[in-house]
Design a protein around this motif. Structure first.
Motif, PDB file in Angstrom:
ATOM      1  N   HIS A   1       0.813  -1.159   0.032  1.00 21.71           N
ATOM      2  CA  HIS A   1       0.055   0.049  -0.103  1.00 21.71           C
ATOM      3  C   HIS A   1       0.833   1.322   0.004  1.00 21.71           C
ATOM      4  CE1 HIS A   1      -2.609   3.088   1.937  1.00 21.71           C
ATOM      5  NE2 HIS A   1      -3.340   2.696   1.066  1.00 21.71           N
ATOM      6  N   CYS A   2       2.083   1.278   0.673  1.00 20.59           N
ATOM      7  CA  CYS A   2       2.931   2.388   0.683  1.00 20.59           C
ATOM      8  C   CYS A   2       3.510   2.663  -0.820  1.00 20.59           C
ATOM      9  CB  CYS A   2       4.116   1.898   1.532  1.00 20.59           C
ATOM     10  SG  CYS A   2       3.752   1.871   3.429  1.00 20.59           S
TER      11      CYS A   2
ATOM     12  N   ALA B   1       1.892  -4.635 -10.294  1.00 25.58           N
ATOM     13  CA  ALA B   1       1.834  -5.782  -9.008  1.00 25.58           C
ATOM     14  C   ALA B   1       1.118  -5.323  -7.949  1.00 25.58           C
ATOM     15  CB  ALA B   1       3.262  -6.048  -8.670  1.00 25.58           C
ATOM     16  N   VAL B   2       1.349  -4.179  -7.336  1.00 31.35           N
ATOM     17  CA  VAL B   2       0.735  -3.692  -6.024  1.00 31.35           C
ATOM     18  C   VAL B   2      -0.959  -3.331  -6.606  1.00 31.35           C
ATOM     19  CG1 VAL B   2       2.758  -2.840  -5.095  1.00 31.35           C
ATOM     20  CG2 VAL B   2       1.393  -1.204  -6.529  1.00 31.35           C
ATOM     21  N   ARG B   3      -1.042  -2.981  -7.788  1.00 27.67           N
ATOM     22  CA  ARG B   3      -2.365  -2.769  -8.170  1.00 27.67           C
ATOM     23  C   ARG B   3      -3.382  -4.086  -8.683  1.00 27.67           C
ATOM     24  NH1 ARG B   3      -0.383   1.208 -11.464  1.00 27.67           N
ATOM     25  NH2 ARG B   3      -0.569  -0.163 -13.464  1.00 27.67           N
ATOM     26  N   ALA B   4      -2.552  -5.221  -8.693  1.00 28.67           N
ATOM     27  CA  ALA B   4      -3.224  -6.492  -9.074  1.00 28.67           C
ATOM     28  C   ALA B   4      -3.472  -7.372  -7.780  1.00 28.67           C
ATOM     29  CB  ALA B   4      -2.267  -7.238  -9.963  1.00 28.67           C
ATOM     30  N   ILE B   5      -2.948  -7.097  -6.616  1.00 30.32           N
ATOM     31  CA  ILE B   5      -3.231  -8.010  -5.514  1.00 30.32           C
ATOM     32  C   ILE B   5      -4.284  -7.546  -4.782  1.00 30.32           C
ATOM     33  CG2 ILE B   5      -0.716  -8.662  -5.577  1.00 30.32           C
ATOM     34  CD1 ILE B   5      -0.354  -6.685  -3.305  1.00 30.32           C
TER      35      ILE B   5
ATOM     36  N   ILE C   1       5.238  -9.350  -4.946  1.00 30.36           N
ATOM     37  CA  ILE C   1       6.681  -9.805  -5.569  1.00 30.36           C
ATOM     38  C   ILE C   1       6.252 -11.143  -6.179  1.00 30.36           C
ATOM     39  CG2 ILE C   1       8.865 -10.665  -4.863  1.00 30.36           C
ATOM     40  CD1 ILE C   1       8.932  -8.480  -2.652  1.00 30.36           C
ATOM     41  N   GLY C   2       5.287 -11.842  -5.125  1.00 26.84           N
ATOM     42  CA  GLY C   2       4.819 -13.222  -6.002  1.00 26.84           C
ATOM     43  C   GLY C   2       4.193 -13.057  -7.223  1.00 26.84           C
ATOM     44  N   TRP C   3       3.567 -12.091  -7.347  1.00 25.98           N
ATOM     45  CA  TRP C   3       2.831 -11.730  -8.582  1.00 25.98           C
ATOM     46  C   TRP C   3       3.762 -11.280  -9.762  1.00 25.98           C
ATOM     47  CZ3 TRP C   3       2.708  -7.956 -12.323  1.00 25.98           C
ATOM     48  CH2 TRP C   3       1.605  -7.974 -13.101  1.00 25.98           C
TER      49      TRP C   3
ATOM     50  N   GLU D   1      -4.497  -6.278   4.720  1.00 20.04           N
ATOM     51  CA  GLU D   1      -3.146  -5.373   4.123  1.00 20.04           C
ATOM     52  C   GLU D   1      -2.530  -5.985   2.960  1.00 20.04           C
ATOM     53  OE1 GLU D   1      -0.031  -4.687   6.929  1.00 20.04           O
ATOM     54  OE2 GLU D   1      -1.223  -4.472   8.688  1.00 20.04           O
ATOM     55  N   LEU D   2      -2.049  -5.045   2.079  1.00 16.87           N
ATOM     56  CA  LEU D   2      -1.543  -4.961   0.942  1.00 16.87           C
ATOM     57  C   LEU D   2      -0.099  -5.564   1.328  1.00 16.87           C
ATOM     58  CD1 LEU D   2      -2.940  -2.257  -1.328  1.00 16.87           C
ATOM     59  CD2 LEU D   2      -3.660  -4.691  -1.395  1.00 16.87           C
TER      60      LEU D   2
END
Length: 355
Positions: free
Chosen positions: A87-88, A181-185, A199-201, A192-193
């Protein structure tokens, strides 16, 4: 290249100290943990730094300012709640732009810097590079599993049965691919994100995610014992210097720093130790691996292997060890009947007294 430094969070493992103070500003050898990280970023050649702040934003901003004192240009990024490391990255999108960046958790203490990590990342075509170290109890950390060429093939967050002893250190380097990646999870079970999910994505998407090993010493300073150990490591490297006043009845042995305005009277100080500016040490003993902050008073007291923050007073205590004393704390000897303890203790405190 830019840097994203995370300086929010609750610091629950250091309560009650962190009820009123940012965990990233607790000092090691009289210098905030956060400053060690910022200096490592600067020494790696990065000057543009975004700092994510939360409830303790005012305190962090007051300590760091605009960054010019450290040779940095600092932008502050407010986070409404601690919603995860990924999220950061999400909220820092405008600051980061399309530049590669290093993400540094502000409560991590790393001896040896991050220059090697940054240089190897820039020299390769990686989308993410994760800093790793071997630990004795990997079940308490995020854990990485490596392929034969050092590539990350899997990540686990505090697994019950770890598949390796490689703990994920709180320093990462990313290409702009991390923004997708952070938008996809989706949020994890704790809401929490997670950066490990992002990173797995990347791994599942065929991106290049590589490992880099810690070359020096690393600690997550979230616990008392970790703070004391980091304090010990730094104090073993200090250059002695007496800028304050030490009278003829006092004994200074080993690597000791007495900062300007401090006075030592009728006392013994055995290093490595640091005595902060304008502190008074009177008829006392300060033992090895001890940091005393600025404006403190120690009188008729023995203290060693401890950290005492600024403005505190300790009087008449026969032995204080393995302790972290907050700011403006008063510790005195009880004057009433023997075998009695009189305490005023805040929430989440830990107190040990003789039976």
């Amino acid at each position: 290249m830019k840097a994203l430094v995370l300086a929010g969070g609750k610091g629950t493992r250091l309560r009650p100290l962190t009820h009123t103070s940012a965990k990233q500003l607790v000092p090691i050898a009289n210098k905030p943990v956060l400053q060690y990280g910022l200096e490592a970023i600067r020494d790696a050649g990065i000057t543009s730094v975004g700092i994510v702040v939360g409830d303790t934003a005012h305190e962090v901003m007051e300590a760091v300012g605009d960054g010019s004192r450290l040779g940095l240009e600092v932008t502050y990024i407010p986070q409404e709640a601690p919603l995860g490391l990924a999220h950061c990255v999400l909220i820092a999108r405008e600051f980061l732009g399309d530049d590669p960046f290093v993400m540094y958790l502000g409560d991590n203490f790393l001896v040896g810097g991050i220059t090697g990590l940054v240089d190897s990342f820039l020299a390769a075509d990686y989308d993410a590079q994760i800093l790793l170290t071997r630990v004795a109890e990997p079940q308490y950390y995020g854990v990485a599993e490596l392929g034969p060429d050092g590539e990350i093939v899997d990540l686990e967050e505090k697994p019950e049965h770890p598949r390796s002893d490689l703990a994920i250190v709180g320093v990462y380097t990313f290409s702009p691919a991390i923004h997708e990646a952070v938008r996809a999870i989706a949020p994890s079970a704790r809401g929490e994100l997670e950066i490990t999910d992002a990173i797995g994505w990347l791994i599942r998407s065929g991106r290049r995610v590589h490992s880099h090993f810690v070359s020096g010493y690393w600690k997550d300073t979230g616990r008392l014992q970790d703070m004391l150990e980091c304090n010990r490591i730094v104090l073993e490297t200090i250059e002695p210097g007496i800028a304050g006043t030490v009278d003829g009845l006092s004994e200074i042995t080993g690597r000791v720093i007495v900062e300007p305005g401090a006075t030592v009277e009728g006392s013994v100080i055995r290093g490595p130790a640091v005595i902060g500016a304008d502190t008074k040490i009177i008829d006392s003993y300060v033992g090895p691996y001890t940091s005393i902050g600025e404006g403190c008073v120690l009188e008729d007291t023995e203290v060693e292997y401890s950290i005492v923050l600024g403005g505190s007073a300790i009087r008449g205590i026969s032995r204080l060890t393995c302790s972290l004393i907050g700011r403006y704390v008063e510790v005195t000897r009880a004057t009433r009947a023997p075998n009695m303890h009189q305490l005023m203790v805040g929430d989440h405190s830990k107190v040990q007294v003789p039976a």
